[in-house]
Design a protein around this motif. Structure first.
Motif, PDB file in Angstrom:
ATOM      1  N   TRP A   1      11.792  -1.627  -5.069  1.00 47.63           N
ATOM      2  CA  TRP A   1      12.745  -0.520  -6.589  1.00 47.63           C
ATOM      3  C   TRP A   1      14.177  -0.614  -6.252  1.00 47.63           C
ATOM      4  CZ3 TRP A   1      15.836   3.935  -7.774  1.00 47.63           C
ATOM      5  CH2 TRP A   1      15.816   3.826  -9.360  1.00 47.63           C
TER       6      TRP A   1
ATOM      7  N   ASP B   1       8.387   9.110 -12.130  1.00 47.99           N
ATOM      8  CA  ASP B   1       7.865   7.254 -11.097  1.00 47.99           C
ATOM      9  C   ASP B   1       6.823   7.650 -13.165  1.00 47.99           C
ATOM     10  OD1 ASP B   1       8.849   8.199  -8.791  1.00 47.99           O
ATOM     11  OD2 ASP B   1       7.178   8.816  -8.295  1.00 47.99           O
TER      12      ASP B   1
ATOM     13  N   ASP C   1       7.627   3.625 -13.678  1.00 49.94           N
ATOM     14  CA  ASP C   1       8.546   2.337 -13.622  1.00 49.94           C
ATOM     15  C   ASP C   1       7.367   1.436 -13.590  1.00 49.94           C
ATOM     16  OD1 ASP C   1      10.677   2.838 -14.429  1.00 49.94           O
ATOM     17  OD2 ASP C   1      11.343   3.195 -12.299  1.00 49.94           O
ATOM     18  N   GLU C   2       6.254   2.344 -12.697  1.00 50.41           N
ATOM     19  CA  GLU C   2       5.017   1.456 -12.302  1.00 50.41           C
ATOM     20  C   GLU C   2       3.949   0.256 -13.543  1.00 50.41           C
ATOM     21  OE1 GLU C   2       6.884   3.948  -9.807  1.00 50.41           O
ATOM     22  OE2 GLU C   2       5.484   4.101 -11.333  1.00 50.41           O
TER      23      GLU C   2
ATOM     24  N   ILE D   1       0.626   8.163  -6.146  1.00 50.37           N
ATOM     25  CA  ILE D   1       2.194   7.931  -5.118  1.00 50.37           C
ATOM     26  C   ILE D   1       1.427   8.803  -3.712  1.00 50.37           C
ATOM     27  CG2 ILE D   1       4.494   8.732  -5.580  1.00 50.37           C
ATOM     28  CD1 ILE D   1       3.821   6.517  -7.685  1.00 50.37           C
TER      29      ILE D   1
ATOM     30  N   SER E   1       3.414   9.903  -0.524  1.00 47.98           N
ATOM     31  CA  SER E   1       4.745  10.022   0.024  1.00 47.98           C
ATOM     32  C   SER E   1       5.045  10.576   1.313  1.00 47.98           C
ATOM     33  CB  SER E   1       5.774  10.658  -1.084  1.00 47.98           C
ATOM     34  OG  SER E   1       7.495  10.903  -0.174  1.00 47.98           O
TER      35      SER E   1
ATOM     36  N   THR F   1       7.805   5.720   0.107  1.00 52.70           N
ATOM     37  CA  THR F   1       6.891   6.584  -0.928  1.00 52.70           C
ATOM     38  C   THR F   1       6.298   5.289  -1.238  1.00 52.70           C
ATOM     39  OG1 THR F   1       8.532   7.809  -1.705  1.00 52.70           O
ATOM     40  CG2 THR F   1       7.019   6.943  -3.349  1.00 52.70           C
TER      41      THR F   1
ATOM     42  N   ARG G   1       3.866   2.741  -3.163  1.00 46.00           N
ATOM     43  CA  ARG G   1       3.529   2.725  -4.272  1.00 46.00           C
ATOM     44  C   ARG G   1       2.796   1.694  -5.005  1.00 46.00           C
ATOM     45  NH1 ARG G   1       9.187   5.064  -8.087  1.00 46.00           N
ATOM     46  NH2 ARG G   1       8.938   6.764  -6.537  1.00 46.00           N
TER      47      ARG G   1
END
Length: 215
Positions: A71, A135, A137-138, A145, A147, A210, A212
């Motif tokens: 990211w 979140d 951007d996926e 997710i 974490s 994290t 993803r």
């Protein structure tokens, strides 16, 4: 009073945060030695850095990544990239043991089959924080997710589907794992400023891993 009255109650180490979200208390503790042994190798290839927001501000949290994608944030916006922009090289591969931790935690929270292709490595020094955000951007919001918290304790903010929704304040300690997906996947979340302290393994810092599914 029969045992089946409590059949749907989670075990003590599982703390529900709402539909689709759980804290798994101490879940990562058996993996700690492995995580901390591998981390310097990854950061030697892709060092931590304070990225810029699209508005040009330096983020208080130092970041890196491993996996097929990392990211990144700069004046062009937030996105995933297959290469580390600082070096032009691919991000370090996601270690097999890290992947096992992520998939096991997701399965324990009810998300079997999770196959992350990105792990964000966030380093918090005292005073560093993460503002409430989603979140987004996926590509596939059906994936959860995962974490992982290491080092100093912190207060995790877990809000609703609107930024204005009141956020729960969830204390997180070394080894705790938060998993959210399904109806909770796009809930706003953040971290209050890290307080001064010293952890016996990590000193005056908190690390957050994290996991993803980016693509």
């Amino acid at each position: 009073m029969t045992a089946d009255l409590f059949a749907d109650q989670p075990p003590d180490w599982q703390e529900p945060l709402g539909d689709g979200a759980l804290v798994l208390r101490g879940f990562a503790l058996p993996y700690t030695a492995m995580l901390l042994a591998t981390l310097p190798v990854l950061l030697a290839q892709a060092p931590l850095r304070h990225m810029l927001t699209p508005g040009g501000q330096s983020m208080s949290v130092a970041m890196s990544s491993c996996g097929d994608y990392g990211w990144v944030s700069d004046r062009r916006g937030y996105r995933y990239a297959a290469q580390d922009p600082a070096s032009g090289l691919p991000w370090p591969p996601l270690p097999a043991d890290w992947l096992q931790l992520a998939t096991s935690a997701a399965a324990a929270a009810g998300f079997a089959g999770f196959a992350p292709d990105a792990c964000l490595i966030n380093c918090y020094q005292p005073g560093a924080r993460m503002a409430l955000h989603q979140d987004r951007d996926e590509r596939d919001f059906s994936q959860p997710i995962v974490s992982v918290s290491l080092g100093l304790p912190v207060v995790f903010l877990f809000g609703g589907l609107q930024r204005s929704d009141r956020a729960q304040r969830v204390p997180l300690a070394h080894g705790d794992v938060v998993v959210w997906g399904g109806p909770a996947r796009l809930r706003y979340h953040g971290v209050l400023p890290l307080q001064l302290g010293s952890h016996p393994l990590l000193g005056a810092q908190r690390l957050n891993l994290t996991f993803r599914k980016a693509r």
